[in-house]
Design an enzyme around this catalytic site. Structure first.
Site, short mmCIF file in Angstrom:
data_model
loop_
_atom_site.label_atom_id
_atom_site.label_comp_id
_atom_site.label_asym_id
_atom_site.label_seq_id
_atom_site.Cartn_x
_atom_site.Cartn_y
_atom_site.Cartn_z
N GLY A 6 -11.00 35.35 -26.70
CA GLY A 6 -9.72 35.46 -26.55
C GLY A 6 -9.18 36.65 -27.61
O GLY A 6 -8.01 36.48 -27.90
N TYR A 140 0.25 22.67 -20.55
CA TYR A 140 -0.37 23.14 -21.87
C TYR A 140 -0.42 22.14 -22.84
O TYR A 140 -1.46 22.00 -23.28
CB TYR A 140 0.83 24.17 -22.24
CG TYR A 140 0.36 25.22 -23.60
CD1 TYR A 140 1.04 24.92 -24.82
CD2 TYR A 140 -0.76 25.93 -23.76
CE1 TYR A 140 0.80 25.46 -25.82
CE2 TYR A 140 -1.21 26.50 -24.98
CZ TYR A 140 -0.39 26.26 -26.13
OH TYR A 140 -0.69 27.01 -27.33
N ILE A 170 4.36 31.45 -32.79
CA ILE A 170 3.95 32.64 -33.98
C ILE A 170 4.56 33.87 -33.54
O ILE A 170 4.63 34.24 -32.47
CB ILE A 170 2.34 32.51 -33.74
CG1 ILE A 170 1.88 31.20 -34.23
CG2 ILE A 170 1.77 33.61 -34.53
CD1 ILE A 170 0.47 30.94 -34.46
C1 VAH Z 1 3.98 28.72 -26.49
N1 VAH Z 1 3.65 30.29 -28.38
O1 VAH Z 1 5.25 29.16 -26.63
C2 VAH Z 1 3.20 29.04 -27.72
C3 VAH Z 1 2.99 27.73 -28.69
C4 VAH Z 1 4.33 26.03 -29.77
C5 VAH Z 1 4.39 27.39 -29.06
O2 VAH Z 1 2.14 26.86 -28.43
O3 VAH Z 1 3.55 28.05 -25.52
#
Ligand code: VAH
Length: 314
Positions: A6, A140, A170
């Site tokens: 990745g 997710y 991030i």
């Molecule tokens: C998202 N940047 O927004 C990622 C992350 C906590 C946020 O898992 O899915």
């Protein structure tokens, strides 16, 4: 040698470049299903591979005598809601491929990122503890929560040395955002520099845990370099540097760009953000392996605006 799977992604790109700086270009193999930015492709070995294909990953590990793997491939929260089964397949099969290589002693150490997305609407929102109720409501988040359980299992049963961090949002300027709910905090800088205004897809008072990319890379390398006996948590460590709302970030940007304008038009991602914590208790990471962030919202804003200008001049 080190393999980043990745490597063309938002974190993977910067992690690969940093690891090459530390260990030397030839000792850090970058891999992704698609080629990455020029500075990644031109700085060391790159292997095109599908992270869900055990044979392809196994061949790369053997060919390059890999001992450590950073598995950074995943489908993030917003995109995963549009393709649940594809997201589950990518996020889980890639993890099993790497865990099984370690179980079979083909590699010695793994970094795998979890996320604050493992927390859900029933989790305490302020100062979310390391151990607490976790009922993630996104594909997710479910995949990251399950992944944490598998990492803990492979460590306990097979002695696999896997280490993990629950990344907050991030923020970085070198790569475009990859389908995350926190990515408004990246887009806002692109828009602020390019056309002086931004329409936020999250409401003005949506507070989320955040971190600047440099701190995320530092934490990732620090947890991997810590002696194994210091890593007391083998699911994933809570981690954060700050929390802010779109309104607070816009105020910080206005200190540098007084003309900047923001307005708000929440979309489906608001529901995802509302299910996540507003702030995180990461005291165990600070105790166990010395986590300590360098960037607050002011330093983040300065670094992002300077970085954006640097990118635009390229
Ligand atoms: C998202 N940047 O927004 C990622 C992350 C906590 C946020 O898992 O899915």
């Amino acid at each position: 040698k080190i393999l980043i799977i990745g490597a063309s992604g938002q974190i993977g790109t910067e992690l690969s470049l940093k690891l090459r700086e530390i260990h030397g270009n030839e000792r850090v193999i970058a891999s992704d299903i698609r080629e990455g930015k020029d500075e990644l492709m031109n700085s060391g070995p790159f292997e095109v591979a599908d992270a869900t294909n055990a044979q392809q990953i196994g061949e790369i590990v053997e060919k390059h005598a890999i001992s450590e793997v950073y598995l950074m491939a995943a489908m993030l929260s917003a995109t995963a809601e549009k393709a649940p089964m594809k997201a589950w397949h990518l996020n889980m099969e890639s993890l099993f491929n790497v865990l099984n290589l370690a179980r079979d002693k083909k590699i010695a150490k793994i970094f795998w990122p979890s996320s604050i997305a493992v927390f859900g609407p029933t989790t305490p929102k302020e100062g979310t503890p390391q151990n607490t109720i976790m009922e993630p409501s996104t594909v997710y988040g479910i995949s990251k929560q399950t992944g944490e359980r598998w990492c803990e299992y492979f460590h306990r049963i097979y002695g696999v040395d896997v280490r993990s961090i629950r990344y907050p949002g991030i923020i970085s300027y070198r790569t475009l955002p990859g389908g995350g709910t926190t990515d408004y905090a990246i887009e806002i800088f692109h828009e602020a520099v390019k056309n002086g205004s931004y329409t936020s897809f999250l409401s003005e008072d949506t507070s989320l845990p955040m971190m600047y990319m440099e701190d995320a890379i530092k934490a990732t390398i620090d947890i991997m370099e810590a002696p194994s006996e210091k890593i007391k948590i083998r699911s994933a460590y809570n981690l954060s540097a700050m929390s802010f709302t779109p309104k607070e970030l816009a105020e910080e940007i206005k200190k540098k760009l007084p003309e900047f304008k923001i307005n708000y038009n929440p979309d489906f991602r608001q529901r995802i953000a509302d299910s996540w914590p507003s702030s995180i208790d990461d005291s165990q990471a600070r105790e166990d392996w010395g986590w300590n962030p360098d960037f607050d919202i002011e330093a983040l804003t300065t670094a992002m605006l300077e970085g954006m200008k640097e990118q635009l001049q390229k």
